[in-house]
Scaffold this active site. Structure first.
Site, PDB file in Angstrom:
ATOM      1  N   LYS A 236      48.543  43.980  41.259  1.00 34.94           N
ATOM      2  CA  LYS A 236      47.754  44.164  42.528  1.00 34.94           C
ATOM      3  C   LYS A 236      48.816  43.590  43.536  1.00 34.94           C
ATOM      4  O   LYS A 236      48.630  43.980  44.860  1.00 34.94           O
ATOM      5  CB  LYS A 236      46.462  43.569  42.527  1.00 34.94           C
ATOM      6  CG  LYS A 236      45.376  44.259  41.407  1.00 34.94           C
ATOM      7  CD  LYS A 236      43.971  43.777  41.557  1.00 34.94           C
ATOM      8  CE  LYS A 236      44.002  42.081  41.117  1.00 34.94           C
ATOM      9  NZ  LYS A 236      44.337  41.977  39.518  1.00 34.94           N
TER      10      LYS A 236
ATOM     11  N   ARG B 214      51.236  28.397  37.373  1.00 31.88           N
ATOM     12  CA  ARG B 214      49.926  28.715  37.292  1.00 31.88           C
ATOM     13  C   ARG B 214      49.346  28.282  35.898  1.00 31.88           C
ATOM     14  O   ARG B 214      49.725  28.721  34.895  1.00 31.88           O
ATOM     15  CB  ARG B 214      50.008  30.242  37.401  1.00 31.88           C
ATOM     16  CG  ARG B 214      49.760  30.663  38.944  1.00 31.88           C
ATOM     17  CD  ARG B 214      49.575  32.046  39.065  1.00 31.88           C
ATOM     18  NE  ARG B 214      48.101  32.331  38.595  1.00 31.88           N
ATOM     19  CZ  ARG B 214      47.515  33.617  38.965  1.00 31.88           C
ATOM     20  NH1 ARG B 214      48.111  34.535  39.428  1.00 31.88           N
ATOM     21  NH2 ARG B 214      46.198  33.749  38.336  1.00 31.88           N
TER      22      ARG B 214
HETATM   23  P1  ADP Z   1      44.669  37.469  38.248  1.00 32.28           P
HETATM   24  O1  ADP Z   1      44.397  38.751  39.213  1.00 32.28           O
HETATM   25  O2  ADP Z   1      45.949  37.280  38.235  1.00 32.28           O
HETATM   26  O3  ADP Z   1      43.633  37.031  37.537  1.00 32.28           O
HETATM   27  P2  ADP Z   1      43.938  35.702  40.882  1.00 32.28           P
HETATM   28  O4  ADP Z   1      44.988  35.249  41.604  1.00 32.28           O
HETATM   29  O5  ADP Z   1      43.279  36.825  41.601  1.00 32.28           O
HETATM   30  O6  ADP Z   1      44.606  36.191  39.471  1.00 32.28           O
HETATM   31  O7  ADP Z   1      42.628  34.951  40.514  1.00 32.28           O
HETATM   32  C1  ADP Z   1      43.164  33.653  39.956  1.00 32.28           C
HETATM   33  C2  ADP Z   1      41.596  32.749  39.569  1.00 32.28           C
HETATM   34  O8  ADP Z   1      41.030  32.595  40.753  1.00 32.28           O
HETATM   35  C3  ADP Z   1      40.547  33.773  38.909  1.00 32.28           C
HETATM   36  O9  ADP Z   1      40.818  33.660  37.559  1.00 32.28           O
HETATM   37  C4  ADP Z   1      39.264  32.980  39.253  1.00 32.28           C
HETATM   38  O10 ADP Z   1      38.885  31.789  38.781  1.00 32.28           O
HETATM   39  C5  ADP Z   1      39.467  32.736  40.849  1.00 32.28           C
HETATM   40  N1  ADP Z   1      39.252  33.943  41.579  1.00 32.28           N
HETATM   41  C6  ADP Z   1      39.963  34.509  42.478  1.00 32.28           C
HETATM   42  N2  ADP Z   1      39.429  35.712  43.072  1.00 32.28           N
HETATM   43  C7  ADP Z   1      37.950  35.337  42.734  1.00 32.28           C
HETATM   44  C8  ADP Z   1      36.872  36.224  43.036  1.00 32.28           C
HETATM   45  N3  ADP Z   1      36.809  37.292  43.849  1.00 32.28           N
HETATM   46  N4  ADP Z   1      35.709  35.754  42.497  1.00 32.28           N
HETATM   47  C9  ADP Z   1      35.625  34.693  41.693  1.00 32.28           C
HETATM   48  N5  ADP Z   1      36.713  34.071  41.107  1.00 32.28           N
HETATM   49  C10 ADP Z   1      37.955  34.298  42.052  1.00 32.28           C
END
Ligand code: ADP
Length: 194
Positions: A13, A135
């Site tokens: 994404k 990360r």
């Molecule tokens: P990935 O898509 O690689 O899992 P992200 O960078 O989108 O990682 O998100 C990392 C972390 O941030 C998630 O595992 C969650 O803990 C938190 N997070 C991100 N976006 C959201 C969301 N929309 N709702 C709840 N938690 C979120």
């Protein structure tokens, strides 16, 4: 146009969002990036979210909806937004629809990047090595949890957006340039609709 890039962790994404941002002048909003910035800055919000994120669980809907509500008020968002990693639950999607309609905006398309879970584990391992393990949630164990959370809480959104007639699926296992081309084709078709 506002769009949502949808898919499990590691689906690509972020990569596709950056390509769209550069190519179409849309603004990428990644709740993951915003939350990681808050953690790095040591804000109260960051402190509240760190342990949850490190486990691979979702932070509360109120927190992410609040972050997005504040961010979309910035003038750059009027060009159109790519939501990356948001919404992740049905209540977040409902809140997003409300926020956008208050401004007379809407989601034009939801693009699902379809990928196999097993491929994702390999991709995330590579990302973890390449970023030097910056990360905390890119370990194999946490990724398993993030995938489980995705299937339980986030995948139901596919039905939600299918019901709105906005869901478009592309093959996220294809090479990056081919995925971008497929996304471009969807956007040209949707954008050209009367
Ligand atoms: P990935 O898509 O690689 O899992 P992200 O960078 O989108 O990682 O998100 C990392 C972390 O941030 C998630 O595992 C969650 O803990 C938190 N997070 C991100 N976006 C959201 C969301 N929309 N709702 C709840 N938690 C979120």
């Amino acid at each position: 146009m506002n769009l949502i890039l949808f898919g499990p962790p590691g689906a690509g994404k972020g990569t596709q969002a950056r390509i769209l941002q550069d190519g179409r002048g849309l603004v990428q909003l990644s709740t993951g990036d915003m939350l990681r910035a808050a953690v790095a800055a040591g804000t109260e919000l960051g402190k509240a979210c760190k342990a949850i994120m490190d486990r691979g669980d979702l932070v509360s809907d109120d927190i992410v909806v609040g972050i997005i509500a504040e961010r979309i008020e910035q003038p750059d968002c009027a060009k159109g937004v790519i939501f990356d990693g948001f919404p992740r639950t049905v209540p977040q999607a409902e809140a997003l629809d409300r926020m956008l309609s208050e401004r007379g905006w809407k989601i034009g398309a939801v693009i699902e990047l379809k990928v196999d879970d097993e491929i994702l584990v390999g991709r995330v391992e590579t990302r973890n090595r390449e970023t030097g393990g910056t990360r905390a949630d890119d370990t194999p164990e946490t990724l398993r949890n993030r995938l489980a959370v995705y299937h339980k809480n986030t995948a139901p959104l596919l039905t939600f957006y299918q019901g709105q007639g906005k869901l478009h699926s592309v093959d996220g296992m294809a090479p990056i340039s081919q995925v971008s081309a497929e996304i471009a084709a969807v956007l040209d078709q949707v954008g050209g609709r009367p």
